[in-house]
Design a protein around this motif. Structure first.
Motif, PDB file in Angstrom:
ATOM      1  N   GLU A 191      -6.508  13.268  58.074  1.00  0.00           N
ATOM      2  CA  GLU A 191      -5.365  13.567  58.941  1.00  0.00           C
ATOM      3  C   GLU A 191      -5.724  14.606  60.011  1.00  0.00           C
ATOM      4  O   GLU A 191      -4.930  15.459  60.390  1.00  0.00           O
ATOM      5  CB  GLU A 191      -4.156  14.045  58.132  1.00  0.00           C
ATOM      6  N   SER A 192      -6.959  14.499  60.521  1.00  0.00           N
ATOM      7  CA  SER A 192      -7.408  15.400  61.582  1.00  0.00           C
ATOM      8  C   SER A 192      -6.681  15.084  62.877  1.00  0.00           C
ATOM      9  O   SER A 192      -6.174  13.967  63.080  1.00  0.00           O
ATOM     10  CB  SER A 192      -8.920  15.272  61.777  1.00  0.00           C
ATOM     11  N   VAL A 193      -6.638  16.060  63.779  1.00  0.00           N
ATOM     12  CA  VAL A 193      -5.895  15.894  65.037  1.00  0.00           C
ATOM     13  C   VAL A 193      -6.587  14.848  65.914  1.00  0.00           C
ATOM     14  O   VAL A 193      -7.779  14.974  66.214  1.00  0.00           O
ATOM     15  CB  VAL A 193      -5.813  17.218  65.804  1.00  0.00           C
ATOM     16  N   PRO A 194      -5.857  13.828  66.356  1.00  0.00           N
ATOM     17  CA  PRO A 194      -6.441  12.818  67.265  1.00  0.00           C
ATOM     18  C   PRO A 194      -6.346  13.305  68.718  1.00  0.00           C
ATOM     19  O   PRO A 194      -5.472  12.890  69.484  1.00  0.00           O
ATOM     20  CB  PRO A 194      -5.550  11.591  67.021  1.00  0.00           C
ATOM     21  N   PHE A 195      -7.256  14.185  69.098  1.00  0.00           N
ATOM     22  CA  PHE A 195      -7.151  14.860  70.393  1.00  0.00           C
ATOM     23  C   PHE A 195      -7.067  13.886  71.572  1.00  0.00           C
ATOM     24  O   PHE A 195      -6.357  14.148  72.548  1.00  0.00           O
ATOM     25  CB  PHE A 195      -8.345  15.798  70.582  1.00  0.00           C
ATOM     26  N   SER A 196      -7.769  12.757  71.502  1.00  0.00           N
ATOM     27  CA  SER A 196      -7.789  11.818  72.632  1.00  0.00           C
ATOM     28  C   SER A 196      -6.442  11.151  72.867  1.00  0.00           C
ATOM     29  O   SER A 196      -6.172  10.647  73.959  1.00  0.00           O
ATOM     30  CB  SER A 196      -8.856  10.743  72.409  1.00  0.00           C
ATOM     31  N   LYS A 197      -5.595  11.153  71.856  1.00  0.00           N
ATOM     32  CA  LYS A 197      -4.304  10.485  71.982  1.00  0.00           C
ATOM     33  C   LYS A 197      -3.194  11.440  72.455  1.00  0.00           C
ATOM     34  O   LYS A 197      -2.053  11.020  72.652  1.00  0.00           O
ATOM     35  CB  LYS A 197      -3.900   9.844  70.655  1.00  0.00           C
ATOM     36  N   ILE A 198      -3.535  12.706  72.625  1.00  0.00           N
ATOM     37  CA  ILE A 198      -2.544  13.685  73.047  1.00  0.00           C
ATOM     38  C   ILE A 198      -2.463  13.700  74.563  1.00  0.00           C
ATOM     39  O   ILE A 198      -3.465  13.909  75.252  1.00  0.00           O
ATOM     40  CB  ILE A 198      -2.901  15.097  72.538  1.00  0.00           C
ATOM     41  N   ASP A 199      -1.280  13.477  75.097  1.00  0.00           N
ATOM     42  CA  ASP A 199      -1.043  13.576  76.539  1.00  0.00           C
ATOM     43  C   ASP A 199      -0.595  15.001  76.841  1.00  0.00           C
ATOM     44  O   ASP A 199       0.504  15.408  76.482  1.00  0.00           O
ATOM     45  CB  ASP A 199       0.044  12.570  76.953  1.00  0.00           C
TER      46      ASP A 199
END
Length: 674
Positions: free
Chosen positions: A11-19
């Motif tokens: 459940e790591s942060v999906p940084f690429s999906k953050i706008d």
């Protein structure tokens, strides 16, 4: 986004999906969801209990917690104009939400009912601690105030959040705005070849002929340490000292005055003598008088030695120029030369033995020997910048322990310094131990085309320091997130970090990782002897410098009673008792004192020295039984690292050491008993 579990490894942060343009709307959604959790507690018609009030509050707003951790970590390590503007918008919203919870009378009555009607023997020790902390949190955040006082508290908290953010943004802006361009290589005589090459690379990146130096520590420190041209050292030193102290939009003087005034007003509103009195109620030191007594005890031992060291340095500098009077831009330069003479030690000669990757592997290896954990890099887990590496951490039995993010090099969007933080806390619920995601962030020089990133010995201890914090986070093993990991009294939090630095001075540890990056040669014994011999070099001066910051912190947050007419004169008055070098009129330390004005150390800077007492005393136990002794490591892990804030820190320490810590342990180690 953030309202549901991430479908990612651990459940790591999906940084690429953050706008990043949608951060404000993410906050709006998560605040609404968190308030819905709170409202369910408020509306619950059942008799208040630990389960339906305290535990329910503890696990409310988890999406908001994760979002806040992600956003503010990015604001520190990879910020942008978009993130900074969003921070200014969402910080008041978060302050309002916090106050909506803390100042809700119905919610407080439920917490109060549980606090007053729950017998201690019906709760575990951790539950009892959580209950006490939750009740105190409400009281310390205004639950007992009148309606008009509550309204003023809200205003203060919103204003404070804005001033603190602006304080940090101004420092970053000033840091990024400065560069020193040198076109004449002769003027850089004395600068090590690697630092020269890095300055030339930076100039080329900027399309500039010559060499470019910045106020980023990896650029600044070699410059003031080795460049023989005194005027150049003076120029960059003054530039560093006047960050946020210039007549421009980034001046922090008013921000300092406002933060100090608002903190004092808030403390008085809550019934405390000062902000320091408010803060220290929840610290091992307990009150401002205790802190001052502690600082003065060390001052009395250190100041005389510091003066002698300064005189020695002055005499040494005058060997080459009899008329020279030491200024601040001379200190590091002549100290390095004196250290080389006394101990035959040279930071540049040591650097080849401390390539960054090997130092990190050394921290991994020592942790495995002491605590039985292993580290495995996983490049499929998303990261927020290409410089970042991600490691999975495992227990001996193969179970997952934690994620560790490492971020080691400076860049424009990253604030200076070194710190440990987390993207996710640890907790236990529904028979699941949800593991933490920890990050360490530093600002070390990058490698070049010909050499890897090489650390000075001081940078090596910095990495170990932050790694010690990371161990505190990674090895957390508590039920409740607000008591997990580094969620301890602020004057205890530095023990795990500062004790881990000790291994950098031990032969048995150094020989496992300090190896020449080209030849593989283990660091020679004479270098280790020099490192140990130099450990207390100018310790009096270093101690007095640290004490001066502690005195300044207490002056702002206790002595001045919220009123600072002019920042520079106020600072100069406080520093008078610890001053060794002449004052520099253009410089002011307070306006870039991030630790106390937009960090977590307001009324707590003394804790670095406080924790040195703990770490000197505790490491003596390791040395007595062997610095890589697994049973002592397990004891330290089980009694201190894993327990977080579930037990009063003095009790944790006594459980490990069998007694209270001794101040003499620090004074002896620092050579201040003579």
């Amino acid at each position: 986004m953030f309202l549901h579990s991430f479908d990612t490894p651990h459940e790591s942060v999906p940084f690429s999906k953050i706008d990043h343009n949608l951060f404000e709307s993410y906050f709006d959604s998560c605040i609404s969801a968190a308030w819905a959790d709170i409202q369910r507690v408020i509306d619950n018609p059942e008799i208040p209990t630990f389960e339906n009030v305290i535990r329910a509050l503890e696990f409310s707003g988890q999406a908001l917690e994760r979002l806040s951790a992600c956003f503010f970590n990015l604001n520190s390590a990879e910020t942008s104009e978009t993130i900074q503007k969003t921070a200014q918008k969402v910080s008041p919203k978060l302050a309002k939400f916090g106050n909506d919870v803390a100042l809700n009378p119905v919610l407080f009555e439920k917490v109060k009912y549980v606090f007053e009607n729950t017998t201690a023997n019906s709760l575990t020790a951790e539950e009892q601690m959580l209950l006490e902390k939750r009740y105190k949190s409400f009281v310390r955040n205004g639950a007992l105030l009148s309606d008009s006082e509550k309204e003023r508290l809200r205003e203060i908290d919103e204003q404070l959040s804005a001033f603190k953010l602006k304080f940090g943004e101004n420092i970053l802006a000033e840091n990024n705005a400065y560069q020193l361009v040198v076109t004449n290589k002769e003027r850089l005589r004395g600068l090590p070849e690697l630092a020269l090459q890095q300055a030339q690379n930076l100039a080329q990146q900027k399309g500039i002929d010559g060499y470019v130096f910045t106020l980023d520590f990896p650029s600044y420190l070699p410059f003031v340490t080795y460049v023989e041209d005194r005027e150049l050292r003076k120029e960059i030193s003054i530039a560093a000292g006047k960050k946020a102290f210039q007549e421009n939009e980034f001046n922090n003087e008013k921000n300092v005055q406002q933060i100090v005034a608002l903190r004092h007003e808030r403390a008085r509103l809550l019934g405390y003598e000062s902000h320091a009195a408010f803060v220290l109620e929840e610290r091992m030191a307990q009150n401002p008088d205790q802190v001052k007594q502690f600082l003065n005890t060390i001052y009395d031992k250190a100041m005389e030695k510091a003066r002698r060291e300064f005189i020695d340095l002055q005499y040494f500098a005058q060997e080459s120029d009899s008329s020279l009077q030491l200024q601040k831009w001379d200190g590091t330069f002549y100290s390095e030369k004196l250290k080389q003479r006394l101990f035959a030690i040279d930071d540049e000669a040591l650097k080849p033995y401390f390539p960054l990757n090997q130092v990190l592997e050394g921290a991994f290896s020592i942790s495995e020997k002491l605590y039985g954990i292993t580290f495995k890099e996983n490049d499929t887990i998303e990261k927020y910048h290409p410089d970042v590496n991600v490691y999975e951490v495992f227990y001996e039995n193969g179970e997952f322990c934690a994620l560790l993010y490492t971020d080691f090099h400076p860049r424009a969007g990253k604030r200076q310094g070194a710190w440990m933080t987390s993207f996710k806390s640890q907790w236990k619920t529904n028979n699941e131990n949800s593991r933490p995601h920890i990050s360490i962030v530093c600002n070390f020089s990058e490698g070049t085309a010909d050499t890897p990133a090489l650390l000075t010995f001081n940078e090596t201890t910095t990495l170990f320091h932050e790694f010690g914090h990371a161990l505190h986070g990674m090895l957390a093993d508590t039920v409740y997130p607000s008591l997990s990991g580094t969620s301890v009294y602020w004057d205890f939090v530095e023990l795990p970090s500062q004790i881990f630095e000790n291994w950098c001075y031990e032969t048995e540890a150094l020989q496992t990782f300090a190896k020449h990056w080209q030849t593989g040669e283990v660091i020679p014994e004479h270098f280790i002897k020099s490192i140990k011999a130099a450990a207390n070099f100018q310790e009096g001066m270093a101690t007095v410098r640290q004490l001066s910051f502690g005195f300044l912190d207490m002056a702002y947050h206790h002595d001045c009673r919220g009123t600072v007419d002019a920042v520079k004169p106020f600072e100069a008055t406080v520093f008078e008792k610890t001053a060794l070098y002449p004052d520099v009129a253009e410089n002011c330390m307070s306006v870039s004192f991030s630790h106390i004005f937009n960090g977590g150390y307001s009324s707590g800077y003394y804790s670095y020295k406080w924790a040195e007492v703990l770490d000197a005393d505790a490491f003596g136990i390791f040395k007595e039984h062997g610095i890589l002794n697994r049973s002592i490591g397990e004891r330290f892990k089980n009694e201190i690292l894993s327990k977080g804030g579930t037990v009063h820190p003095m009790e944790l320490y006594k459980a490990f050491a069998g007694r209270e810590p001794r101040v003499e342990a620090l004074l002896e180690r620092a050579g201040l008993l003579n």
